[in-house]
Motif scaffolding. Structure first.
Motif, short mmCIF file in Angstrom:
data_model
loop_
_atom_site.label_atom_id
_atom_site.label_comp_id
_atom_site.label_asym_id
_atom_site.label_seq_id
_atom_site.Cartn_x
_atom_site.Cartn_y
_atom_site.Cartn_z
N SER A 18 0.75 -1.11 0.04
CA SER A 18 0.05 0.00 -0.14
C SER A 18 0.92 1.42 -0.01
O SER A 18 2.03 1.33 0.11
CB SER A 18 -0.82 -0.24 1.18
OG SER A 18 -0.08 0.27 2.38
N GLU A 19 0.18 2.47 -0.21
CA GLU A 19 0.99 3.57 -0.20
C GLU A 19 1.63 3.65 1.25
O GLU A 19 2.67 4.20 1.35
CB GLU A 19 0.02 4.82 -0.44
CG GLU A 19 -0.45 4.97 -1.74
CD GLU A 19 0.99 5.56 -2.73
OE1 GLU A 19 1.57 5.96 -2.34
OE2 GLU A 19 0.90 4.83 -3.57
N GLU A 20 0.80 3.65 2.09
CA GLU A 20 1.23 3.53 3.63
C GLU A 20 2.52 2.75 3.79
O GLU A 20 3.68 3.12 4.49
CB GLU A 20 0.48 3.51 4.66
CG GLU A 20 -0.74 4.07 4.66
CD GLU A 20 -2.10 3.61 5.71
OE1 GLU A 20 -1.98 2.55 5.84
OE2 GLU A 20 -2.96 4.54 5.82
N MET A 22 4.73 1.64 1.39
CA MET A 22 5.80 2.47 0.69
C MET A 22 6.44 3.49 1.33
O MET A 22 7.59 3.87 1.35
CB MET A 22 5.19 2.94 -0.70
CG MET A 22 4.90 1.49 -1.64
SD MET A 22 6.38 0.37 -1.76
CE MET A 22 7.31 1.33 -2.91
N LEU A 23 5.65 4.37 2.00
CA LEU A 23 6.14 5.67 2.58
C LEU A 23 6.93 5.11 4.12
O LEU A 23 7.68 5.83 4.36
CB LEU A 23 4.88 6.64 3.00
CG LEU A 23 4.51 7.36 1.88
CD1 LEU A 23 3.32 8.01 2.24
CD2 LEU A 23 5.42 8.37 1.22
N ARG A 66 7.62 7.44 -7.92
CA ARG A 66 6.36 7.16 -7.85
C ARG A 66 5.78 8.22 -8.81
O ARG A 66 6.19 9.36 -8.76
CB ARG A 66 5.81 7.63 -6.44
CG ARG A 66 4.51 7.57 -6.08
CD ARG A 66 4.06 7.53 -4.78
NE ARG A 66 2.66 7.85 -4.36
CZ ARG A 66 1.93 8.94 -4.65
NH1 ARG A 66 2.58 10.18 -4.66
NH2 ARG A 66 0.48 8.91 -4.35
N PRO A 70 -0.77 8.38 -10.38
CA PRO A 70 -0.67 6.84 -10.98
C PRO A 70 -1.28 6.50 -12.18
O PRO A 70 -1.09 5.40 -12.78
CB PRO A 70 -0.83 5.97 -9.76
CG PRO A 70 -1.07 6.71 -8.60
CD PRO A 70 -1.35 7.90 -8.89
#
Length: 94
Positions: A18-20, A22-23, A66, A70
């Motif tokens: 998820s984006e979380e 990845m961050l 990124r 997207p």
């Protein structure tokens, strides 16, 4: 258990992050990376640094690109860095 990232391997197990996620793994943008490196003796944000950094950006252990949108392949891009890149760059300054 070691894990090898190989998105093109036919027997690879698909993993979705998820984006979380990845961050958490790549929390730094370019400015944050440079700010962390400024604590290193002899570090300067110059051509030497850029020559060291550019090849590391191709390694998924250190950097991810990124798309800001997207859904749009022509969208602006931003690189995010893992703190692990710090050790690789600092080796050349100590």
């Amino acid at each position: 258990m070691p894990v090898i990232v190989s998105p093109n391997h036919p027997n690879a197990i698909r993993v979705t992050l998820s984006e979380e996620d990845m961050l958490k793994r790549y929390p730094w943008d370019y400015r944050t990376l440079c700010k962390a490196l400024r604590k290193t003796p002899n570090f300067k944000e110059n051509e030497r640094f850029h020559k060291l950094r550019r090849p590391l950006e191709d390694d998924p252990r250190f950097c991810r690109v990124r798309l800001l949108d997207p859904r749009n392949k022509k969208s602006s891009k931003q690189r995010f860095y893992s703190p692990a890149i710090l050790d690789e760059i600092v080796k050349h300054y100590v």
